[in-house]
Design a protein around this motif. Sequence first.
Motif, PDB file in Angstrom:
ATOM      1  N   ALA A  38       9.028 -42.004  37.515  1.00  0.00           N
ATOM      2  CA  ALA A  38       9.333 -41.678  36.119  1.00  0.00           C
ATOM      3  C   ALA A  38       8.798 -42.831  35.279  1.00  0.00           C
ATOM      4  CB  ALA A  38      10.832 -41.504  35.916  1.00  0.00           C
ATOM      5  N   GLU A  39       7.671 -42.606  34.625  1.00  0.00           N
ATOM      6  CA  GLU A  39       6.999 -43.683  33.912  1.00  0.00           C
ATOM      7  C   GLU A  39       7.365 -43.699  32.435  1.00  0.00           C
ATOM      8  OE1 GLU A  39       2.468 -45.116  32.728  1.00  0.00           O
ATOM      9  OE2 GLU A  39       2.767 -43.892  34.527  1.00  0.00           O
ATOM     10  N   GLY A  40       7.731 -44.857  31.951  1.00  0.00           N
ATOM     11  CA  GLY A  40       8.020 -45.038  30.544  1.00  0.00           C
ATOM     12  C   GLY A  40       9.510 -45.090  30.251  1.00  0.00           C
ATOM     13  N   PRO A  41       9.898 -45.760  29.173  1.00  0.00           N
ATOM     14  CA  PRO A  41      11.329 -45.903  28.817  1.00  0.00           C
ATOM     15  C   PRO A  41      12.053 -44.579  28.626  1.00  0.00           C
ATOM     16  CG  PRO A  41       9.975 -47.425  27.545  1.00  0.00           C
ATOM     17  CD  PRO A  41       9.026 -46.508  28.249  1.00  0.00           C
ATOM     18  N   HIS A  42      11.386 -43.590  27.999  1.00  0.00           N
ATOM     19  CA  HIS A  42      12.072 -42.322  27.721  1.00  0.00           C
ATOM     20  C   HIS A  42      12.434 -41.588  29.006  1.00  0.00           C
ATOM     21  CE1 HIS A  42      13.166 -38.484  26.019  1.00  0.00           C
ATOM     22  NE2 HIS A  42      12.227 -37.895  26.739  1.00  0.00           N
ATOM     23  N   LEU A  43      11.477 -41.433  29.911  1.00  0.00           N
ATOM     24  CA  LEU A  43      11.759 -40.731  31.167  1.00  0.00           C
ATOM     25  C   LEU A  43      12.773 -41.492  32.003  1.00  0.00           C
ATOM     26  CD1 LEU A  43       8.245 -39.412  32.264  1.00  0.00           C
ATOM     27  CD2 LEU A  43      10.197 -38.072  31.460  1.00  0.00           C
ATOM     28  N   LEU A  44      12.645 -42.808  32.032  1.00  0.00           N
ATOM     29  CA  LEU A  44      13.597 -43.613  32.790  1.00  0.00           C
ATOM     30  C   LEU A  44      14.998 -43.462  32.212  1.00  0.00           C
ATOM     31  CD1 LEU A  44      14.296 -45.636  34.971  1.00  0.00           C
ATOM     32  CD2 LEU A  44      13.539 -47.468  33.449  1.00  0.00           C
ATOM     33  N   GLU A  45      15.104 -43.454  30.896  1.00  0.00           N
ATOM     34  CA  GLU A  45      16.411 -43.279  30.253  1.00  0.00           C
ATOM     35  C   GLU A  45      17.033 -41.934  30.611  1.00  0.00           C
ATOM     36  OE1 GLU A  45      17.807 -42.589  25.705  1.00  0.00           O
ATOM     37  OE2 GLU A  45      16.578 -44.391  26.067  1.00  0.00           O
ATOM     38  N   GLU A  46      16.219 -40.866  30.581  1.00  0.00           N
ATOM     39  CA  GLU A  46      16.731 -39.542  30.942  1.00  0.00           C
ATOM     40  C   GLU A  46      17.184 -39.505  32.400  1.00  0.00           C
ATOM     41  OE1 GLU A  46      17.483 -37.039  29.100  1.00  0.00           O
ATOM     42  OE2 GLU A  46      16.689 -37.876  27.245  1.00  0.00           O
ATOM     43  N   LEU A  84      18.324 -42.031  34.127  1.00  0.00           N
ATOM     44  CA  LEU A  84      19.557 -42.821  34.247  1.00  0.00           C
ATOM     45  C   LEU A  84      20.767 -42.110  33.657  1.00  0.00           C
ATOM     46  CD1 LEU A  84      17.968 -46.263  33.324  1.00  0.00           C
ATOM     47  CD2 LEU A  84      19.039 -45.724  35.515  1.00  0.00           C
ATOM     48  N   LYS A  85      20.535 -41.233  32.686  1.00  0.00           N
ATOM     49  CA  LYS A  85      21.641 -40.486  32.083  1.00  0.00           C
ATOM     50  C   LYS A  85      22.021 -39.253  32.904  1.00  0.00           C
ATOM     51  CE  LYS A  85      19.813 -39.866  27.999  1.00  0.00           C
ATOM     52  NZ  LYS A  85      19.668 -39.446  26.580  1.00  0.00           N
ATOM     53  N   SER A  86      21.179 -38.895  33.866  1.00  0.00           N
ATOM     54  CA  SER A  86      21.374 -37.669  34.631  1.00  0.00           C
ATOM     55  C   SER A  86      22.097 -37.941  35.947  1.00  0.00           C
ATOM     56  CB  SER A  86      20.010 -37.031  34.932  1.00  0.00           C
ATOM     57  OG  SER A  86      19.318 -37.763  35.940  1.00  0.00           O
ATOM     58  N   ALA A  87      22.198 -36.889  36.758  1.00  0.00           N
ATOM     59  CA  ALA A  87      22.818 -37.026  38.076  1.00  0.00           C
ATOM     60  C   ALA A  87      21.836 -37.553  39.116  1.00  0.00           C
ATOM     61  CB  ALA A  87      23.368 -35.672  38.523  1.00  0.00           C
ATOM     62  N   PHE A  88      20.577 -37.745  38.744  1.00  0.00           N
ATOM     63  CA  PHE A  88      19.579 -38.280  39.667  1.00  0.00           C
ATOM     64  C   PHE A  88      19.871 -39.751  39.960  1.00  0.00           C
ATOM     65  CE2 PHE A  88      17.639 -34.433  38.554  1.00  0.00           C
ATOM     66  CZ  PHE A  88      16.476 -34.216  39.292  1.00  0.00           C
ATOM     67  N   THR A  89      19.413 -40.213  41.103  1.00  0.00           N
ATOM     68  CA  THR A  89      19.594 -41.614  41.491  1.00  0.00           C
ATOM     69  C   THR A  89      18.288 -42.375  41.304  1.00  0.00           C
ATOM     70  OG1 THR A  89      21.291 -41.077  43.131  1.00  0.00           O
ATOM     71  CG2 THR A  89      20.150 -43.195  43.376  1.00  0.00           C
ATOM     72  N   VAL A  90      18.327 -43.417  40.477  1.00  0.00           N
ATOM     73  CA  VAL A  90      17.180 -44.296  40.299  1.00  0.00           C
ATOM     74  C   VAL A  90      17.281 -45.399  41.343  1.00  0.00           C
ATOM     75  CG1 VAL A  90      15.953 -45.833  38.735  1.00  0.00           C
ATOM     76  CG2 VAL A  90      17.049 -43.762  37.842  1.00  0.00           C
ATOM     77  N   ARG A  91      16.349 -45.400  42.285  1.00  0.00           N
ATOM     78  CA  ARG A  91      16.410 -46.333  43.414  1.00  0.00           C
ATOM     79  C   ARG A  91      16.081 -47.761  42.973  1.00  0.00           C
ATOM     80  NH1 ARG A  91      14.786 -45.627  48.861  1.00  0.00           N
ATOM     81  NH2 ARG A  91      15.692 -43.521  48.725  1.00  0.00           N
ATOM     82  N   SER A  92      15.028 -47.906  42.178  1.00  0.00           N
ATOM     83  CA  SER A  92      14.624 -49.232  41.692  1.00  0.00           C
ATOM     84  C   SER A  92      13.676 -49.053  40.516  1.00  0.00           C
ATOM     85  CB  SER A  92      13.950 -50.055  42.801  1.00  0.00           C
ATOM     86  OG  SER A  92      12.833 -49.361  43.344  1.00  0.00           O
ATOM     87  N   GLN A 121       9.054 -34.208  29.827  1.00  0.00           N
ATOM     88  CA  GLN A 121       9.714 -35.077  28.848  1.00  0.00           C
ATOM     89  C   GLN A 121      11.205 -35.255  29.121  1.00  0.00           C
ATOM     90  OE1 GLN A 121       8.522 -36.989  25.920  1.00  0.00           O
ATOM     91  NE2 GLN A 121       6.898 -36.851  27.442  1.00  0.00           N
ATOM     92  N   GLY A 122      11.565 -35.241  30.394  1.00  0.00           N
ATOM     93  CA  GLY A 122      12.970 -35.398  30.766  1.00  0.00           C
ATOM     94  C   GLY A 122      13.613 -34.112  31.219  1.00  0.00           C
ATOM     95  N   GLY A 123      12.928 -32.994  31.021  1.00  0.00           N
ATOM     96  CA  GLY A 123      13.478 -31.706  31.423  1.00  0.00           C
ATOM     97  C   GLY A 123      13.794 -31.631  32.901  1.00  0.00           C
ATOM     98  N   ILE A 124      12.972 -32.277  33.712  1.00  0.00           N
ATOM     99  CA  ILE A 124      13.181 -32.215  35.164  1.00  0.00           C
ATOM    100  C   ILE A 124      14.532 -32.792  35.569  1.00  0.00           C
ATOM    101  CG2 ILE A 124      12.094 -34.455  35.641  1.00  0.00           C
ATOM    102  CD1 ILE A 124      10.873 -33.060  38.166  1.00  0.00           C
ATOM    103  N   PHE A 125      15.086 -33.675  34.756  1.00  0.00           N
ATOM    104  CA  PHE A 125      16.381 -34.284  35.064  1.00  0.00           C
ATOM    105  C   PHE A 125      17.562 -33.451  34.544  1.00  0.00           C
ATOM    106  CE2 PHE A 125      13.407 -37.943  34.532  1.00  0.00           C
ATOM    107  CZ  PHE A 125      13.361 -38.316  35.864  1.00  0.00           C
TER     108      PHE A 125
END
Length: 267
Positions: free
Chosen positions: A32-40, A42-50, A162-166
């Motif tokens: 997930a590249e970029g602040p917007h996608l990363l923010e989405e 982190l706000k979702s049920a997905f797990t951000v590994r690093s 644009q974050g829809g996938i999350f």
Amino acid sequence: MTLLTSRDNPLIKTVISLQKRKGREKHRLFLAEGPHLLEEALKSAFTVRSVIVQEGASCSGLWWTLLKEQSVPVYQVLPRLYQTLTETQHPQDVIGIVEQPVEPGGFPLVDKVFCGLLLNELQDPGNLGTIMRTAWAAGFKNLFTTPGTVDPYSGKVVRASQGGIFNIKLYTHPLEEMLAWANKQGVRVWVADPKGTKFHFEADLTGPTLFLLGNEAHGFDWSKLEKGRVVEGLKIPLPGGAESLNVSVAAAILLYEALRQQMVVVG
């Protein structure tokens, strides 16, 4: 924050491998590249590994706050090395490494306002990502794809969403299996087809509804339906003379007509 300087670093190797479908399937991760996608993410049920940031990048904003709250490991990378990790011509300064969710078993529950999209063998990542974005915006959470559809976790799909996938749930099953489920659940299936028997605004879309959209080049192949399977063709007016619409545009028109009809019923 640890500084990574070598292409031989295991994390760097993993990130580079995630640019290919084989690597994403092996590691069950995606980017997930970029602040917007990363923010989405982190706000979702997905797990951000690093997370990887380019050396010198500004670490601030909501995504940075969420990273610290969730104790996600963050690594800095030298600019020359960072260029090998990004898939865009003008890269942003942050990349999230995100776990692919466990594929949901079976099918979702169907209520009286159920509405979903069934995408059969779509090939263009931009189309799939745009459809995800539209479904999310319209408030429809279920997206179905058949085997042979473009990888939903490719970089182009994720960026186009644009974050829809999350914010939607993906189901992948063979076409006939999904049609059989829809029939059993009383879900009316409409095929987007320029030769359909009804215009989209003439159809009653207030009950459980599933829109079936076919491959960009060939549309839906009606010969794939089992004998006796009932689906109906739905067309969108093309008074200008064009043969068809882009599949993501057609999906948006159909979803928002369903939403309009539902809103009228609710009042």
